[in-house]
Design an enzyme around this catalytic site. Structure first.
Site, mmCIF file in Angstrom:
data_model
loop_
_atom_site.group_PDB
_atom_site.id
_atom_site.type_symbol
_atom_site.label_atom_id
_atom_site.label_comp_id
_atom_site.label_asym_id
_atom_site.label_seq_id
_atom_site.Cartn_x
_atom_site.Cartn_y
_atom_site.Cartn_z
ATOM 1 N N LEU A 70 149.732 16.238 26.247
ATOM 2 C CA LEU A 70 149.058 15.086 26.867
ATOM 3 C C LEU A 70 150.031 13.918 27.054
ATOM 4 O O LEU A 70 149.623 12.769 27.183
ATOM 5 C CB LEU A 70 147.839 14.664 26.027
ATOM 6 C CG LEU A 70 146.753 15.736 25.896
ATOM 7 C CD1 LEU A 70 145.635 15.275 24.957
ATOM 8 C CD2 LEU A 70 146.158 16.112 27.248
ATOM 9 N N SER A 71 151.317 14.233 27.023
ATOM 10 C CA SER A 71 152.372 13.262 27.348
ATOM 11 C C SER A 71 152.522 12.126 26.351
ATOM 12 O O SER A 71 152.617 10.951 26.731
ATOM 13 C CB SER A 71 152.158 12.665 28.744
ATOM 14 O OG SER A 71 152.515 13.590 29.684
ATOM 15 N N ASP A 90 156.361 18.535 40.209
ATOM 16 C CA ASP A 90 156.973 17.193 40.307
ATOM 17 C C ASP A 90 158.488 17.236 40.431
ATOM 18 O O ASP A 90 159.077 16.491 41.204
ATOM 19 C CB ASP A 90 156.495 16.247 39.196
ATOM 20 C CG ASP A 90 156.909 16.613 37.797
ATOM 21 O OD1 ASP A 90 157.340 17.768 37.575
ATOM 22 O OD2 ASP A 90 156.788 15.751 36.893
ATOM 23 N N SER A 94 155.155 11.599 24.744
ATOM 24 C CA SER A 94 156.503 11.017 24.900
ATOM 25 C C SER A 94 156.551 10.037 26.064
ATOM 26 O O SER A 94 157.177 8.981 25.955
ATOM 27 C CB SER A 94 157.570 12.099 25.034
ATOM 28 O OG SER A 94 157.087 13.205 25.702
ATOM 29 N N SER A 114 157.673 3.177 13.164
ATOM 30 C CA SER A 114 156.556 3.996 13.652
ATOM 31 C C SER A 114 155.500 4.067 12.563
ATOM 32 O O SER A 114 155.742 4.615 11.484
ATOM 33 C CB SER A 114 157.044 5.413 13.990
ATOM 34 O OG SER A 114 155.926 6.286 14.017
ATOM 35 N N ASP A 124 154.635 12.267 34.377
ATOM 36 C CA ASP A 124 153.999 11.754 33.155
ATOM 37 C C ASP A 124 154.158 10.242 33.030
ATOM 38 O O ASP A 124 153.202 9.518 32.745
ATOM 39 C CB ASP A 124 154.598 12.435 31.918
ATOM 40 C CG ASP A 124 154.447 13.939 31.963
ATOM 41 O OD1 ASP A 124 153.655 14.427 32.799
ATOM 42 O OD2 ASP A 124 155.113 14.629 31.177
HETATM 43 C C1 GLA Z 1 155.905 18.073 31.639
HETATM 44 C C2 GLA Z 1 156.918 17.194 32.366
HETATM 45 C C3 GLA Z 1 156.381 16.756 33.739
HETATM 46 C C4 GLA Z 1 155.887 17.960 34.546
HETATM 47 C C5 GLA Z 1 154.953 18.838 33.698
HETATM 48 C C6 GLA Z 1 154.591 20.126 34.409
HETATM 49 O O1 GLA Z 1 154.757 17.351 31.309
HETATM 50 O O2 GLA Z 1 157.231 16.057 31.604
HETATM 51 O O3 GLA Z 1 157.377 16.050 34.432
HETATM 52 O O4 GLA Z 1 156.952 18.687 35.052
HETATM 53 O O5 GLA Z 1 155.538 19.181 32.450
HETATM 54 O O6 GLA Z 1 153.817 19.872 35.544
#
Ligand code: GLA
Length: 395
Positions: free
Chosen positions: A134-135, A47, A137, A78, A181
């Site tokens: 798993l994102s 990305d 943030s 929180s 993400d």
């Molecule tokens: C993290 C970053 C994303 C991407 C992934 C790897 O999740 O936040 O932007 O670069 O790593 O694909």
């Protein structure tokens, strides 16, 4: 990590978080948004190279419930951490807690982009596990940004919203993340994978074959050193681009380079930079190969592409760990599993596996996975079936 059995539905999370807001601030919330976590099917570390990614939004949510204030103060609570933070939006202190940076960062960047944002009370609650790849943030940022968007009656384009959240990452968190993400958390659709062109920031939604079941596999290793290692990978890619440009000035990012061009330039490149670039350039090709294999419903080919993607992350990009590679090998030995790979930035975190829905006994697999890997990782590893959901803007 919260127990998968303790999952609530999206509307239950929204209701619970509205109650948390009311309890904390003594009045009802004016808006609440549930933003999902994501798993990426393929297109890892592409990305920030202007390439393509193929994420799904998953049934783990972070909810932000918000209400106006008449001043410029932000008060955040929180529920997961049972911690509060407050400050004026025009005087954000440097010694703020890490988790609060995402929230005040998003609000400050919305203001910097010219949107009229006043003070707000904000309650946060959810079950996207932190540090699991798993994102969590991005889900936090998108939940706050989309809730404030609704509170203020704004209508931001997805690309503008994602740009704001990325600037919050860059300026307030200290990670030079790409757009995947936040875009996935905002704009993916249930039952689909979202092919995101990270240059044009356009997303195309591909329906997922219903007979595949996606599994999230938490390795039991929280992502560590992620920020410094991540930023180092980004710099290696930039160095590779500078060298490739000497041979072809049209290469603006690794997305523009072919495997043939990379081979021609190999002699001028440090071996490590070459391998980093090779991962990104071949991963770009795997994104389209996977879409084609899914459309043709070719399970063997899907498995091969995911394995090649994982091996490339492990050997060329060096963001895997020996125990993660072992988990991948174990997954490939399970008859119901078609394929698996590391998902997200790496350095620990999660794997994603694809299974034949009617052949898999997920509970038994989870027990066998635990029997093999528990006690070998700092946290308890977990394996559970995922459901794809809509991004924050649709719900
Ligand atoms: C993290 C970053 C994303 C991407 C992934 C790897 O999740 O936040 O932007 O670069 O790593 O694909």
């Amino acid at each position: 990590m919260p127990e998968p059995t303790a999952l609530q539905t999206r509307s239950e999370w929204l209701e619970t978080t509205r109650a948390v807001f009311e309890n904390q601030f003594g009045r009802p919330a004016e808006a609440a948004v549930a933003a999902p976590g994501r798993a990426n099917l393929i297109g890892e570390h592409t990305d920030y190279n202007d390439g393509h990614v193929l994420p799904i939004a998953i049934d783990r949510f972070t909810v932000a419930a918000v209400g106006h204030r008449s001043d410029i103060r932000v008060r955040v609570y929180s529920k997961n951490l049972d911690e509060s933070f407050e400050c004026d939006l025009d005087a954000i202190p440097d010694d703020r807690p890490g988790w609060a940076s995402y929230i005040v960062g998003v609000l400050a960047e919305m203001r910097a982009a010219g949107h009229r944002i006043g003070g707000a009370d904000i309650a946060i609650f959810g079950n996207v596990p932190m540090g699991s790849g798993l994102s969590s943030s991005a889900a936090l940022e998108i939940s706050v940004a989309t809730a404030v968007e609704r509170l203020e009656g704004l209508h931001l384009a997805d690309a503008d919203m994602v740009a704001i959240c990325r600037r919050a990452d860059h300026h307030f968190v200290g990670i030079q993340s790409g757009p995947m993400d936040q875009f996935a958390s905002r704009a993916c659709r249930a039952g689909h994978a979202g092919l995101l062109d990270c240059r044009s920031l356009e997303m195309t939604h591909y329906p997922l074959p219903g007979h595949y079941l996606f599994l999230s596999v938490y390795s039991g290793i929280p992502r560590a050193l992620a920020h410094s290692e991540y930023n180092e990978r980004l710099q290696s890619c930039q160095k590779a681009v500078a060298l490739l440009q000497r041979h072809d000035p049209d290469v603006r990012a690794l997305r523009d380079a072919s495997p043939e061009l990379l081979k021609q330039v190999r002699g001028d490149m440090d071996e490590r930079i070459y391998r980093r670039a090779r991962h990104v350039i071949t991963e770009q090709q795997r994104v389209f190969a996977l879409i084609e294999a899914m459309q043709r419903d070719d399970a063997a080919r899907i498995g091969d592409i995911l394995k090649a993607g994982h091996d490339s992350l492990s050997r060329d990009y060096e963001v895997s760990l020996p125990i993660l590679d072992e988990m991948i090998d174990w997954l490939y030995r399970q008859p119901a599993i078609i394929g698996a790979r590391l998902t997200g930035a790496g350095f620990g975190g999660s794997l994603i596996a694809v299974a034949e829905r009617d052949r898999i006994d997920a509970e038994r697999l989870q027990q066998e996975f635990l029997a093999t890997f528990d006690n070998r990782t700092p946290e308890t590893p977990q394996l559970w079936p995922l459901t794809t959901v809509d991004g924050a803007k649709y719900a």
